[in-house]
Design a protein around this motif. Structure first.
Motif, mmCIF file in Angstrom:
data_model
loop_
_atom_site.group_PDB
_atom_site.id
_atom_site.type_symbol
_atom_site.label_atom_id
_atom_site.label_comp_id
_atom_site.label_asym_id
_atom_site.label_seq_id
_atom_site.Cartn_x
_atom_site.Cartn_y
_atom_site.Cartn_z
ATOM 1 N N GLU A 120 0.834 -1.203 0.000
ATOM 2 C CA GLU A 120 0.000 0.000 0.000
ATOM 3 C C GLU A 120 0.869 1.254 0.000
ATOM 4 O OE1 GLU A 120 -3.684 2.277 0.280
ATOM 5 O OE2 GLU A 120 -2.985 0.391 -0.593
ATOM 6 N N PHE A 121 1.968 1.225 0.748
ATOM 7 C CA PHE A 121 2.895 2.365 0.733
ATOM 8 C C PHE A 121 3.391 2.645 -0.687
ATOM 9 C CE2 PHE A 121 7.494 3.076 0.329
ATOM 10 C CZ PHE A 121 7.550 4.421 0.674
ATOM 11 N N CYS A 122 3.809 1.594 -1.393
ATOM 12 C CA CYS A 122 4.329 1.764 -2.758
ATOM 13 C C CYS A 122 3.241 2.284 -3.700
ATOM 14 C CB CYS A 122 4.889 0.450 -3.286
ATOM 15 S SG CYS A 122 6.330 -0.164 -2.401
ATOM 16 N N GLU A 123 2.032 1.744 -3.562
ATOM 17 C CA GLU A 123 0.929 2.167 -4.436
ATOM 18 C C GLU A 123 0.571 3.620 -4.177
ATOM 19 O OE1 GLU A 123 -2.925 3.274 -5.693
ATOM 20 O OE2 GLU A 123 -2.534 2.835 -3.585
ATOM 21 N N ILE A 138 -5.933 -7.892 -6.865
ATOM 22 C CA ILE A 138 -4.951 -6.826 -6.650
ATOM 23 C C ILE A 138 -3.823 -6.938 -7.670
ATOM 24 C CG2 ILE A 138 -3.222 -5.924 -5.040
ATOM 25 C CD1 ILE A 138 -5.141 -6.751 -2.760
ATOM 26 N N LEU A 139 -3.359 -8.149 -7.923
ATOM 27 C CA LEU A 139 -2.242 -8.347 -8.843
ATOM 28 C C LEU A 139 -2.631 -7.969 -10.279
ATOM 29 C CD1 LEU A 139 0.625 -9.321 -8.305
ATOM 30 C CD2 LEU A 139 -0.074 -11.613 -9.026
ATOM 31 N N VAL A 140 -3.810 -8.388 -10.733
ATOM 32 C CA VAL A 140 -4.257 -8.093 -12.098
ATOM 33 C C VAL A 140 -4.466 -6.594 -12.295
ATOM 34 C CG1 VAL A 140 -6.187 -8.354 -13.709
ATOM 35 C CG2 VAL A 140 -5.271 -10.364 -12.533
ATOM 36 N N PHE A 141 -5.148 -5.964 -11.335
ATOM 37 C CA PHE A 141 -5.442 -4.537 -11.488
ATOM 38 C C PHE A 141 -4.191 -3.688 -11.285
ATOM 39 C CE2 PHE A 141 -9.712 -6.054 -11.365
ATOM 40 C CZ PHE A 141 -10.473 -5.101 -12.009
ATOM 41 N N ALA A 142 -3.206 -4.221 -10.569
ATOM 42 C CA ALA A 142 -1.933 -3.503 -10.455
ATOM 43 C C ALA A 142 -1.255 -3.399 -11.816
ATOM 44 C CB ALA A 142 -1.028 -4.209 -9.453
ATOM 45 N N CYS A 143 -1.361 -4.449 -12.628
ATOM 46 C CA CYS A 143 -0.789 -4.412 -13.978
ATOM 47 C C CYS A 143 -1.510 -3.385 -14.847
ATOM 48 C CB CYS A 143 -0.849 -5.795 -14.615
ATOM 49 S SG CYS A 143 0.190 -7.023 -13.772
ATOM 50 N N ILE A 144 -2.837 -3.296 -14.701
ATOM 51 C CA ILE A 144 -3.610 -2.274 -15.426
ATOM 52 C C ILE A 144 -3.155 -0.883 -14.991
ATOM 53 C CG2 ILE A 144 -5.922 -1.304 -15.727
ATOM 54 C CD1 ILE A 144 -7.006 -4.186 -15.384
ATOM 55 N N TYR A 145 -3.004 -0.712 -13.698
ATOM 56 C CA TYR A 145 -2.546 0.557 -13.110
ATOM 57 C C TYR A 145 -1.206 0.975 -13.726
ATOM 58 C CZ TYR A 145 -2.070 3.680 -8.954
ATOM 59 O OH TYR A 145 -1.970 4.743 -8.089
ATOM 60 N N LEU A 146 -0.291 0.018 -13.865
ATOM 61 C CA LEU A 146 1.036 0.310 -14.405
ATOM 62 C C LEU A 146 0.945 0.824 -15.837
ATOM 63 C CD1 LEU A 146 4.105 0.258 -14.031
ATOM 64 C CD2 LEU A 146 4.081 -2.154 -14.740
ATOM 65 N N ILE A 160 4.401 -3.972 -7.239
ATOM 66 C CA ILE A 160 3.958 -5.278 -7.734
ATOM 67 C C ILE A 160 4.883 -6.387 -7.232
ATOM 68 C CG2 ILE A 160 3.578 -6.662 -9.815
ATOM 69 C CD1 ILE A 160 2.781 -4.071 -11.256
ATOM 70 N N PHE A 161 6.184 -6.111 -7.245
ATOM 71 C CA PHE A 161 7.156 -7.124 -6.820
ATOM 72 C C PHE A 161 6.992 -7.449 -5.329
ATOM 73 C CE2 PHE A 161 11.334 -8.124 -4.961
ATOM 74 C CZ PHE A 161 11.576 -9.323 -5.611
#
Length: 552
Positions: free
Chosen positions: A60-63, A131-139, A258-259
């Motif tokens: 959450e900090f990174c996001e 969370i993982l899938v939508f993080a890729c969209i976010y990127l 993501i990592f």
């Protein structure tokens, strides 16, 4: 963790510790169940945060580093022209109203998408995969924002369409992450019963789940605000270099996000998807409306034991349906009872849109206000970081000193009182901002039409407004997250969290209504009306819900 002396209550021989084999599957070493007297009289303390929860908090900090690093410079990016001498940095040259409108749209979209994200997690993927899938969209959204902010793209007119597209994609990505990450933090703590732990010093403390969840959300919110300080770095890059490196930095941090999240894949407690509770609840409510109308038309309305007509939701119960559907419904009577209790608890969130209206001033009108003041060469949009700085300092103080100290004194502030205090502080912050804006307009040489120029008044005078907003967040925003999770039945947590997040949309809609007065020379009215509304709603809120604290 505060220690409780053994002589804090009348001494009784304690039950044996887990190391002496009472229940090794539940209790750890140097732990035991409390006596009835200890459970009633000892101060309840928070447990340690599990490693899995800590990894989600770091994610959450990174996001949030990415989100605030990028969005923190939107105001200048939109308002001002590119490389205009004597002006604040900019790219699109759309003015303050365009900036306020687009930023409000972005906030609205970011907080309406969590409904979709919650459905995806509950119906198909579960929280971790969602969370993982939508993080890729976010990127992808971050990459578009970075690439369209290079000088060639700005000069070719690509900055505005690139910004709008990236706002939509980032908003969608946020929608998949936001409703799932905070419940996932709480899910990593699995202990439900209070227990006593003996420390190395020989002292004993009573560990409580609710105190632990409150502490976890405090640190979760602390990580959000630590991440939001990224706007300091991006503001300096925007001011001293250009916009593309300012957007590149949060983009690279999101790769780290993501990592880190993927790194904990084997540690997380993952609850599998069991079907969207939101879709089931919506169907249940619609059925209640239809069945209650059918009962009224046919004269078959149900009376309770007191001879009074039952609430319309009672007709959604399979046992009360007047015209049952051909196929069985996906809920039972107890589901309807839980849904009704959940919606009753969610009534406290009705007042939050006005609070989010006030809070939203940080990212638009207060930045514009700072741009009209003498900041001593510091970028005007760096001022918003005073808010997270105060939060980073005061959240640990509240968590480790103030709240435990109040509990030891028998003054355990309930969530309703804490939210009320937060609302009042937000109202005071807006009133103070209105006074500051009046002082800006009273100062030369540009008075109430400074445009992108500076009047002769120091931006440091803004600091109390940010401090007040920060304290209001500790009381209102953190408590709202805690309330949303702890007051919901286990099966209804997604509904409550989605409703709480959806209130941000209400704040953005209210902000759209303020758009005509979100520019010079009307900003005094903007702050004064927001503060007045918040003050009235704060006292209405407490008058309506103060009894909830007594119920526990």
């Amino acid at each position: 963790m505060t220690e409780i002396p053994l002589d804090a209550v009348a001494y009784q021989p304690p039950p044996p510790y887990a190391s002496e084999k009472v229940d090794a599957d539940v209790l750890g070493e140097n732990e035991r169940w409390p006596t009835a007297e200890e459970e009633q009289t000892w101060v309840r303390m928070a447990d340690r945060i599990p490693t899995a929860a800590f990894l989600v908090i770091v994610t959450e900090f990174c996001e949030r580093f990415t989100y605030y690093g990028a969005s923190g410079i939107f105001n200048n990016y939109i308002s001002n022209g590119y490389k205009v001498p004597g002006s604040s940095p900019g790219a699109i040259n759309g003015g303050k109203q365009m900036a306020t409108g687009l930023i409000n749209f972005f906030q609205f979209f970011c907080y309406i998408c969590p409904i979709f994200g919650a459905i995806v997690a509950d119906q198909w993927l579960g929280k971790y995969k969602t969370i993982l899938v939508f993080a890729c969209i976010y990127l992808v959204g971050n990459l578009i924002l970075t690439l369209t902010s290079i000088p060639a793209s700005i000069r070719a007119g690509g900055a505005l369409p690139g910004l709008v597209v990236s706002m939509i994609i980032i908003g969608l990505g946020t929608g998949g992450i936001k409703p799932n990450v905070s419940p996932m933090v709480a899910e990593q703590y699995t202990r439900t019963r209070p227990f006593v732990r003996r420390l190395k010093s020989g002292k004993e403390v009573l560990i409580d789940r609710d105190a632990t969840i409150q502490s976890m959300f405090n640190w979760f919110y602390w990580s959000i605000n630590l991440g939001s300080l990224s706007a300091i770095a991006t503001s300096e890059l925007e001011h001293n270099v250009d916009f593309w490196p300012a957007y590149l930095l949060p983009t690279l941090m999101f790769v780290v996000c993501i990592f880190v999240f993927w790194l904990g894949r084997n540690r997380y407690i993952r609850n599998p998807p069991t079907g969207s509770i939101l879709l089931r609840a919506a169907s249940c409510l619609a059925t209640g409306v239809r069945q209650s109308r059918a009962a009224k038309r046919s004269g078959q309305q149900i009376l309770n034991d007191a001879g009074v007509k039952v609430n319309w939701m009672e007709y959604a119960k399979p046992s009360n349906m007047i015209n049952p559907p051909a196929s069985p419904v996906a809920w039972d009577d107890s589901f309807v009872d839980e849904l009704r209790r959940t919606l009753k608890a969610c009534k406290v969130f009705i007042f939050y849109p006005v609070y989010w209206l006030c809070f939203g001033q940080i990212t638009n009108t207060l930045i514009s206000q700072a741009g009209e003041m003498n900041s001593g060469g510091v970028p005007n949009d760096i001022m918003q970081n005073i808010d997270p700085l105060f939060l980073i300092i005061f959240i640990p103080i509240f968590d480790k000193a103030l709240y435990p100290g109040l509990r030891r004194c028998g003054l355990d502030f309930g969530p309703i009182l804490r939210i009320f205090i937060g609302f009042v502080l937000a109202a005071i912050a807006m009133a103070y901002a209105a006074i500051v804006q009046h002082l800006v307009y009273s100062s030369g040489p540009y008075y109430d039409h400074p445009g992108s120029q500076h009047n002769d008044i120091s931006a440091a005078i803004q600091i109390p407004a940010y401090a007040l907003i920060a304290w209001s967040e500790i009381f209102a925003s953190i408590t709202g997250l805690e309330y949303a999770y702890t007051k919901a039945p286990q099966s209804m947590k997604s509904i409550v969290m989605s409703i709480f997040l959806f209130m941000n949309c209400g704040g953005a809609i209210l902000a759209f209504c303020f758009n005509p007065i979100s520019t010079d020379p009307y900003l005094v009215k903007n702050f004064a009306i927001a503060g007045g509304l918040m003050g009235v709603f704060a006292f209405l809120f407490y008058a309506c819900f103060y009894k909830y604290d007594r119920k526990g």
